[in-house]
Design an enzyme around this catalytic site. Sequence first.
Site, PDB file in Angstrom:
ATOM      1  CE  LYS A  52      -3.747  -2.426   2.294  1.00 15.96           C
ATOM      2  NZ  LYS A  52      -4.498  -2.774   3.491  1.00 15.96           N
ATOM      3  CD  GLN A  96      -3.370  -4.425   6.541  1.00 14.67           C
ATOM      4  OE1 GLN A  96      -3.527  -3.392   5.911  1.00 14.67           O
ATOM      5  NE2 GLN A  96      -3.723  -5.591   6.051  1.00 14.67           N
ATOM      6  CG  ASP A 119      -9.839  -0.466   5.095  1.00 17.99           C
ATOM      7  OD1 ASP A 119      -9.539  -0.931   3.980  1.00 17.99           O
ATOM      8  OD2 ASP A 119      -9.090  -0.503   6.084  1.00 17.99           O
TER       9      ASP A 119
END
Length: 280
Positions: A52, A96, A119
């Site tokens: 990422k 994460q 997200d």
Amino acid sequence: MTILDGKALAAKIKEETAKTTAALAAEGKRQPCLAVILVGEDPASQIYVRNKHNDCVTTGIKSLMHTLPKDITEDELLSLIDKLNADDTVDGILVQLPLPKHLNEEKVTERISVNKDVDAFSAANVGLITLGKAGFKPCTPAGIMRLLEEYGIDIKGKECVVVGRSNIVGKPMALLLLAAGGTVTVCHTKTADLSFHTKRADILIAAAGKADLIRGDMIKEGAVIVDVGMNRKDGKLCGDVNFEECVPKASYITPVPGGVGPMTRAMLLENTLTAYKFSK
Ligand code: GUN
């Protein structure tokens, strides 16, 4: 049979992202910025986060990496999120997952401001998706929708079968297919006769996290097969679909790797640009 080439489409989306950020720079505007928080040293998470970060760097998005020790307290993590929420130069925030057991994932993800939740894990964003309203779309289902669109695969009126009911993939995938006019069935570990459903699918999304779950005799001739699985078998990466068995029957199929995975990463960049627009 056509391979749904997520790697190629993701590369195209990254080029477009780079053009957008270059145009912002040329206008003297602030660079879009994604903050990524990694707690602990889970090897798979370290790879995901590094990817990422590299995607951001190569597309002109500023990447703020926060690597925290695995024994950090929940309060310390929540105050970092508060600080990033309040920072006008940070557009997107991603924590994460999975988090170490002593940290409450729901509490942590809910702390991220709705307008920075790239997200789309928060209840507010899930609610917006359910109502078919604008907002962030979760990266994996959004990437799959984009891939189907790129290849001109129509969803309206089609039998869509999603195998897996996770909050990250299965559930939002079903909602996006429904919004696009599909007739959607969601299967899961308690489904009594999985192949009864998969055999009916015009579009099959396999997102159960189980290697070789979908065999050649479980799909319909001419079906579109999308494989979200990322499993290890004899040290090799493989999906939920037995690719060799399904290829002869499928009209379109995603490979693993090179299918859904790169699209997920590309959608994170797009969501960061969306977050940047929200900040205006
Ligand atoms: N862990 C596995 N997939 C994801 C994802 O899409 N987002 C976050 N934040 N963590 C993950």
